[in-house]
Design a protein around this motif. Structure first.
Motif, PDB file in Angstrom:
ATOM      1  N   HIS A 168       0.825  -1.210   0.000  1.00 49.77           N
ATOM      2  CA  HIS A 168       0.000   0.000   0.000  1.00 49.77           C
ATOM      3  C   HIS A 168       0.858   1.259   0.000  1.00 49.77           C
ATOM      4  O   HIS A 168       2.061   1.206   0.271  1.00 49.77           O
ATOM      5  N   VAL A 194       0.649   5.356   1.377  1.00 50.17           N
ATOM      6  CA  VAL A 194      -0.060   6.341   2.203  1.00 50.17           C
ATOM      7  C   VAL A 194       0.377   7.738   1.787  1.00 50.17           C
ATOM      8  O   VAL A 194       1.571   8.016   1.643  1.00 50.17           O
ATOM      9  N   HIS A 225       4.346   7.055   3.164  1.00 49.50           N
ATOM     10  CA  HIS A 225       5.218   5.881   3.021  1.00 49.50           C
ATOM     11  C   HIS A 225       4.685   4.915   1.983  1.00 49.50           C
ATOM     12  O   HIS A 225       3.521   4.993   1.596  1.00 49.50           O
ATOM     13  N   ALA A 273       4.510   0.705   1.492  1.00 53.16           N
ATOM     14  CA  ALA A 273       4.666  -0.551   2.235  1.00 53.16           C
ATOM     15  C   ALA A 273       4.781  -1.731   1.285  1.00 53.16           C
ATOM     16  O   ALA A 273       4.167  -1.748   0.212  1.00 53.16           O
ATOM     17  N   TYR A 304       8.635   0.204  10.129  1.00 48.68           N
ATOM     18  CA  TYR A 304       8.931   1.340   9.240  1.00 48.68           C
ATOM     19  C   TYR A 304      10.418   1.675   9.288  1.00 48.68           C
ATOM     20  O   TYR A 304      11.033   1.634  10.365  1.00 48.68           O
ATOM     21  N   GLU A 335       8.042   0.638   4.388  1.00 48.27           N
ATOM     22  CA  GLU A 335       7.529  -0.260   5.426  1.00 48.27           C
ATOM     23  C   GLU A 335       7.585  -1.704   4.951  1.00 48.27           C
ATOM     24  O   GLU A 335       7.275  -1.988   3.797  1.00 48.27           O
TER      25      GLU A 335
END
Ligand code: FE2
Length: 300
Positions: A142, A144, A196, A198, A237, A247
């Motif tokens: 994902h 963010v 971030h 991931a 993280y 992450e």
């Protein structure tokens, strides 16, 4: 409904190209994808997505582009029409792509000025099964983002790009899905920028073994290890040499794309992290600053 169905890659501009290249290839656990465009491309070994990271040498660090997937050319065309109708500035109309893996796509600025690409028909790459202790990423999990108007950004991702809300954390963090993964995008208030990216790891052991390799290279966990409540995924993280947050995550919840109903979680320490034993916190990671060059498109 025509919609985005997956994340493809994130394109970064970095001032220390060699350090960031070494990080992704030798430390983070991605694999180089050949190219002759002066940039560095990487794929995740556990998935057939052609590439997940692009690095461009530059005189400032920024996000160049976030590439998303649609299922077909017709969907790309339909999403282009929707983005334009929503008032987005179109940077490139739908056309064959010249980036590694080819495909068909278009580029536009989000209402916040971040550059996005949506594509279909990109060639599939090699993949291998990632074993329990390999400790290397399976795929992107994902992304963010921060938005100066995160409620409007939620509306944009749902109404225009076809995402659905999976959960809220208070009224400030919204988790959005575009397939059966609980979230592929999440939105936070703040200046328009990346928070971030991931990467899915093969279970908790994959995440911890990855963290071990980073530790050997002198990179400690910035926040974690822990387990979030929204999505129920584990997290650790880290900060890359260029100051971006990446992450390692695992066990992200699978939901029914159509039927899943969102909850609103009340923020609390054991909601943010159900284990509560990790080091650091969001406050120990780099603070959000506006992405340099909003509404300025990279040529490549
Ligand atoms: Fe995350």
């Amino acid at each position: 409904m025509t919609r985005v169905t997956e994340i493809r890659y994130v394109g970064y501009a970095v001032t220390d190209f060699q350090a960031e290249k070494k990080f992704y290839e030798e430390i983070w656990g991605l694999e180089a994808v050949p190219s002759n465009d002066g940039m560095a491309w990487f794929k995740a070994q556990g998935h057939d997505e052609h590439q997940v990271v692009r690095l461009r040498p530059a005189d400032e660090n920024r996000i160049d582009v976030i590439a998303l997937a649609a299922d077909s050319r017709a969907d790309v065309d339909a999403l282009h029409v929707k983005a334009e109708a929503a008032g987005c500035k179109i940077v490139r109309t739908p056309a064959p792509l010249t980036t590694p893996g080819g495909g068909y796509g278009f580029r536009f600025f989000s209402p916040d000025g971040m550059l996005f690409e949506i594509s279909s028909d990109v060639a599939r790459g090699q993949r291998r099964d990632i074993a329990r202790w390999d400790g290397v990423p399976v795929k992107i999990s994902h992304i963010v983002l921060h938005s100066p108007n995160h409620q409007a950004a939620v509306q944009f991702f749902t109404d225009v790009l076809g995402f659905k809300v999976s959960d809220w954390l208070g009224d400030f963090m919204c988790f959005l899905r575009c397939n059966s993964a609980h979230h592929r995008i999440a939105l936070l208030p703040g200046p328009a920028c990346l928070n971030h990216v991931a990467y899915d790891m093969e279970g908790i052991d994959g995440m911890m073994r990855g963290a071990h390799r980073l530790k050997l290279h002198g990179i400690d966990i910035g926040w974690g290890p822990g387990r979030h409540t929204a999505g129920n995924n584990t997290f650790s993280y880290f900060v890359t040499p260029s100051g971006f947050v990446a992450e390692y995550t695992s066990e992200l919840e699978e939901v029914d794309f159509d039927a899943h109903q969102y909850q609103v979680y009340t923020p609390a320490p054991l909601i943010m992290d159900q284990w509560g034993i990790g080091t650091g916190g969001p406050q120990t990671l780099p603070h959000p600053a506006p992405n340099p060059g909003l509404f300025v498109a990279v040529e490549a």
